[in-house]
Design an enzyme around this catalytic site. Sequence first.
Site, PDB file in Angstrom:
ATOM      1  N   CYS A   1       0.830  -1.194   0.000  1.00 27.27           N
ATOM      2  CA  CYS A   1       0.000   0.000   0.000  1.00 27.27           C
ATOM      3  C   CYS A   1       0.870   1.251   0.000  1.00 27.27           C
ATOM      4  O   CYS A   1       2.047   1.204   0.330  1.00 27.27           O
ATOM      5  CB  CYS A   1      -0.866   0.068   1.252  1.00 27.27           C
TER       6      CYS A   1
ATOM      7  N   GLY B   1       0.311   0.395  -4.906  1.00 23.71           N
ATOM      8  CA  GLY B   1      -0.980  -0.273  -4.815  1.00 23.71           C
ATOM      9  C   GLY B   1      -1.895   0.199  -5.915  1.00 23.71           C
ATOM     10  O   GLY B   1      -2.088   1.406  -6.061  1.00 23.71           O
TER      11      GLY B   1
ATOM     12  N   ASN C   1      -0.170   1.059   5.808  1.00 24.04           N
ATOM     13  CA  ASN C   1       0.716   0.319   4.902  1.00 24.04           C
ATOM     14  C   ASN C   1       1.459  -0.705   5.745  1.00 24.04           C
ATOM     15  O   ASN C   1       2.113  -0.340   6.714  1.00 24.04           O
ATOM     16  CB  ASN C   1       1.703   1.284   4.233  1.00 24.04           C
ATOM     17  N   GLY C   2       1.349  -1.973   5.359  1.00 29.49           N
ATOM     18  CA  GLY C   2       2.034  -3.023   6.107  1.00 29.49           C
ATOM     19  C   GLY C   2       1.120  -4.210   6.303  1.00 29.49           C
ATOM     20  O   GLY C   2       0.105  -4.349   5.616  1.00 29.49           O
TER      21      GLY C   2
ATOM     22  N   TYR D   1      13.597  -2.872  -5.093  1.00 33.27           N
ATOM     23  CA  TYR D   1      12.566  -3.009  -6.110  1.00 33.27           C
ATOM     24  C   TYR D   1      11.318  -2.173  -5.885  1.00 33.27           C
ATOM     25  O   TYR D   1      10.837  -1.501  -6.796  1.00 33.27           O
ATOM     26  CB  TYR D   1      12.193  -4.498  -6.210  1.00 33.27           C
TER      27      TYR D   1
ATOM     28  N   SER E   1      12.534  -1.695 -13.131  1.00 30.19           N
ATOM     29  CA  SER E   1      13.424  -1.731 -11.971  1.00 30.19           C
ATOM     30  C   SER E   1      14.772  -2.385 -12.265  1.00 30.19           C
ATOM     31  O   SER E   1      15.724  -2.184 -11.524  1.00 30.19           O
ATOM     32  CB  SER E   1      12.733  -2.421 -10.794  1.00 30.19           C
TER      33      SER E   1
ATOM     34  N   CYS F   1      15.514  -5.628   7.282  1.00 23.22           N
ATOM     35  CA  CYS F   1      14.887  -6.948   7.244  1.00 23.22           C
ATOM     36  C   CYS F   1      15.327  -7.586   5.939  1.00 23.22           C
ATOM     37  O   CYS F   1      15.192  -6.988   4.868  1.00 23.22           O
ATOM     38  CB  CYS F   1      13.363  -6.838   7.268  1.00 23.22           C
TER      39      CYS F   1
HETATM   40 FE1  SF4 Z   1       9.213  -8.815   3.623  1.00 24.73          FE
HETATM   41 FE2  SF4 Z   1      11.487  -8.541   5.021  1.00 24.73          FE
HETATM   42 FE3  SF4 Z   1      11.513  -9.540   2.520  1.00 24.73          FE
HETATM   43 FE4  SF4 Z   1      10.952  -6.982   2.912  1.00 24.73          FE
HETATM   44  S1  SF4 Z   1      12.897  -8.016   3.313  1.00 24.73           S
HETATM   45  S2  SF4 Z   1       9.898  -8.371   1.521  1.00 24.73           S
HETATM   46  S3  SF4 Z   1       9.824  -7.068   4.855  1.00 24.73           S
HETATM   47  S4  SF4 Z   1      10.571 -10.471   4.353  1.00 24.73           S
END
Ligand code: SF4
Length: 536
Positions: free
Chosen positions: A54, A81, A162-163, A311, A352, A502
Amino acid sequence: MAPAASQALRHNAEANPTVGTAVTDVQPGTQPTVISAAEHLDCVERPDKPEEACGVFAVLATEQPVANLTYFGLYALQHRGQESAGIAVFEQGTGLAGGPRVRMHKDMGLVSQVFDQEVLERLPGELAIGHNRYSTTGSSKACNAQPVLLNTRLGPFAFAHNGNLVNAAELRQAIAAQIPEVEFTSTTDSELIAFAIQHGVNSGLDWDGAIREAASRCRGAFSLVIGTPEGLFALRDGHGIRPLVFGHMGERSSAQWVVSSETCGLDIIGASYDGDVEPGEIIHFSLGDPEPRRSRWTSEPAKLCVFEMIYFARPDSRFFGESLYSYRVRIGEVLARETPVEADIVIGVPDSGIPAAIGYSQRSGIPFGDGLIKNRYVGRTFIQPTQAMREAGIRVKLNPLPDVLAGKRVVVIDDSIVRGTTSRKLVAAIRDAGATEVHMRISSPPVTHPCFYGIDTDTQDQLIAARLTLEEIAAHLGVDSLAYLSKQGMVEAAQAQASQFCTACFDGAYPIVMDEAVSSSKLMLEPSGIAAAVRA
Ligand code: SF4
């Protein structure tokens, strides 16, 4: 609040119509007037790419066409989105008891399809909350479009998210137990956060307290913008998994605030970038207040989604002080260093893959060329190609240029491979165009694990790198060679701390503990193929 008043205040979603235009007043129990409504529209085919969840956008400003500005903000965030869009606008002093009147319009479709000038003119006010949606939790249906608009004892609020929450089932149960009369009108986790805020306010908390309490009940990724009679709140989850930035229009002292998922949303309306809403931070912007009130509602290690960098986010959006275009060019340079190959031309898969292809070319000395032309003049299509069209390849979106590719050894740079279906067709199309060799280079590590934090990456059994070895994937795609960027290279190119990101879809190191039911819904395989190598 007096019990009688509390009882009179219904906790259901009556102020949250599915789609169309709604008007609500402060009065508890007000039924919004839905002026128009749209048909439900289900997404018909999953694309072979991770899909962004989103985009959120908000403007707080006097004497500005806040709905129009929000329209353009959402327009800039359309890549985040494409299934539905909505704007809710607060007009101070025109509602009951001198409170704000809130008008909202939301519907299925692209921003330019959902809004026209006539609709925007019916949304006057000083505070606008906007949302673009791609479904993660909750299917692509009109009832799941945002913003969510609810009433409380302190007046209405509009909410955009968003999330993705990983404790949505648990939260839904808790809210149903807490508010027996609750009527869920959508299947999204976003509505649950809104109900948690509504419950907090109706239990006696002020806006700030209710939003903090609701956030503390959530686990997962959430970047939020919330419009209230007391102004605009912006909040990010403790890890800051999804981005959220803020800035101002005109002189900073004029206190005309803008909050956006990405800086490209600020740029399009000429707003200056002031900073990120930090992970675990809540910011309260008030009308006329030149200094937003910033504070932490929690403190956890930052874990920005690295896929935003690779991306999802627009290349002109700025992260860590530079455009993502620059980062993606650098990724291509690292990829060329890590995975060299002899070839005649480097091409990128639009859009991209292009910056990384330029970087690969710069580092390797192999000329860059436009070998694939993308149809840039269409949005997402909900009409499926016929079977015959599908068999003919993927040329609805991408068309190879034989003049550029014929007789050449081609390096193709793409940002990721998810299921591999599109890549396989792409390789065949490049060979059909006359390429003598096709070497695929991927500007991210293998996607071996699904995402639970707001990106739609398929279940693990559908991720090709979770099932097959590198050699098997190369054979499946029909390439002469295949190589991925290393995780170390991805982080090195970011010029930031590895621990800030992450990277779970590449290594399974999920930063947020999930319920068994959530993780098993997508983690279906034992490690194998590249997944095993990544974990080793
Ligand atoms: Fe999801 Fe983490 Fe991968 Fe991003 S890096 S798409 S938050 S698992």
